[in-house]
Motif scaffolding. Structure first.
Motif, PDB file in Angstrom:
ATOM      1  N   GLN A  66       1.007  -1.211  -0.044  1.00  0.00           N
ATOM      2  CA  GLN A  66      -0.025   0.083   0.049  1.00  0.00           C
ATOM      3  C   GLN A  66       0.820   1.358  -0.066  1.00  0.00           C
ATOM      4  N   ASN A  67       0.535   2.300  -1.055  1.00  0.00           N
ATOM      5  CA  ASN A  67       1.318   3.359  -1.020  1.00  0.00           C
ATOM      6  C   ASN A  67       1.129   4.233   0.292  1.00  0.00           C
ATOM      7  N   ILE A  68       2.201   4.727   0.959  1.00  0.00           N
ATOM      8  CA  ILE A  68       2.085   5.272   2.308  1.00  0.00           C
ATOM      9  C   ILE A  68       1.030   6.637   2.008  1.00  0.00           C
ATOM     10  N   ALA A  69       1.077   7.260   0.702  1.00  0.00           N
ATOM     11  CA  ALA A  69       0.514   8.333   0.642  1.00  0.00           C
ATOM     12  C   ALA A  69      -0.963   8.313   0.881  1.00  0.00           C
ATOM     13  N   ASP A  70      -1.403   7.142   0.786  1.00  0.00           N
ATOM     14  CA  ASP A  70      -3.047   6.837   1.318  1.00  0.00           C
ATOM     15  C   ASP A  70      -3.153   6.337   2.542  1.00  0.00           C
TER      16      ASP A  70
END
Ligand code: ADP
Ligand code: ADP
Length: 229
Positions: A66-70
């Motif tokens: 999971q992209n940590i931006a999310d």
């Protein structure tokens, strides 16, 4: 156990001055990866990006895909235990300082965390300073010892990912062997990223990444890197 992945991460604090220039690496679940390199290489910037203090200019940082931006910063803080180089202690016992934020922990759990971080012999001492006179229980802790208190506090919280920005001052009072042993114990079975200032303290890391001017210039284990000279 979590996997941390950097994919072609670029970053600059100021537009015309790139700091990370396409950094890619992975910390497999339960493994320890150490980042070493000269001062100014961008090592601490990597930990700041992972904690979302800053966002990459391009590229992605993933936790379990999971992209940590999310991921919200509050959620991120539960997943990643960050041990900074400098720790400010509260004017209370070392044990209190370790337990801070985990008031449900039993004395045994606190002691075990202190033991893992090798700070258990000071558990009922007070740090020097504030209104604490240097007396029987007053104790002046070195930078390395304070960091051990922070390590114990973090492992008591039990995050699946541990990020440790190793204090240079740790070498003031502990031998390299002691530092290795402590890192070894706290990182065992945990996904761990160590920002290291000396190659000699991360002998047992599963992978060592050498960063220079924002680029990964070498990677390998301690033996293969020493062979490179
Ligand atoms: P390292 O941890 O390898 O010593 P850092 O990641 O702390 O390196 O810093 C990399 C570069 O980024 C350095 O040249 C530093 O001066 C610069 N830098 C760090 N923080 C900032 C900031 N907040 N603003 C601008 N430049 C910064
Ligand atoms: P695993 O136990 O799953 O193989 P670890 O990375 O936790 O993964 O441990 C691998 C070995 O590396 C451990 O036995 C330990 O001795 C050593 N080790 C792990 N992290 C460090 C570190 N930061 N510094 C020194 N040795 C370490």
């Amino acid at each position: 156990q979590a996997v941390v992945r950097f994919e072609d991460v670029h970053f600059s604090y100021i537009p015309e001055r790139p700091i990370l220039k396409g950094v890619s690496f992975e910390v497999p679940a339960g493994h320890t990866v150490a980042i070493v390199g000269p001062s100014g290489a961008g090592k601490s910037t990597i930990s700041r990006l992972l904690f979302r203090f800053y966002e990459p200019t391009s590229g992605r940082i993933l936790i379990d895909g999971q992209n940590i931006a999310d991921i919200q910063q509050t959620s991120l803080r539960k997943v990643i235990g960050m041990v900074p180089q400098d720790t400010v202690l509260f004017n209370d016992t070392i044990g209190y300082n370790i337990q801070y934020g985990r008031w449900d922990a039993s004395p045994e759990e606190v002691r075990e965390a202190a033991r893992l971080a090798q700070i258990d012999r000071f558990i009922s001492n007070l740090p020097e300073g504030y209104d604490t006179p240097v007396g029987e229980r007053g104790l002046k802790l070195s930078g390395g010892e304070k960091q051990r208190v922070a390590i114990a506090r973090t492992i008591l919280k039990g995050p699946p990912i541990l990020v440790l920005d190793e204090a240079t001052s740790a070498l003031d009072t502990f031998t390299e062997k002691e530092i290795q042993d402590a890192l070894d114990r706290v990182s065992r079975g945990r996904t761990t990223l160590v920002i290291a200032h000396r190659l000699s303290t991360v002998i047992g890391a599963d992978e060592i990444i050498v960063l220079d001017h924002g680029r990964v210039v070498e990677r390998g284990n301690h033996t293969s890197l020493l062979a490179l000279g």
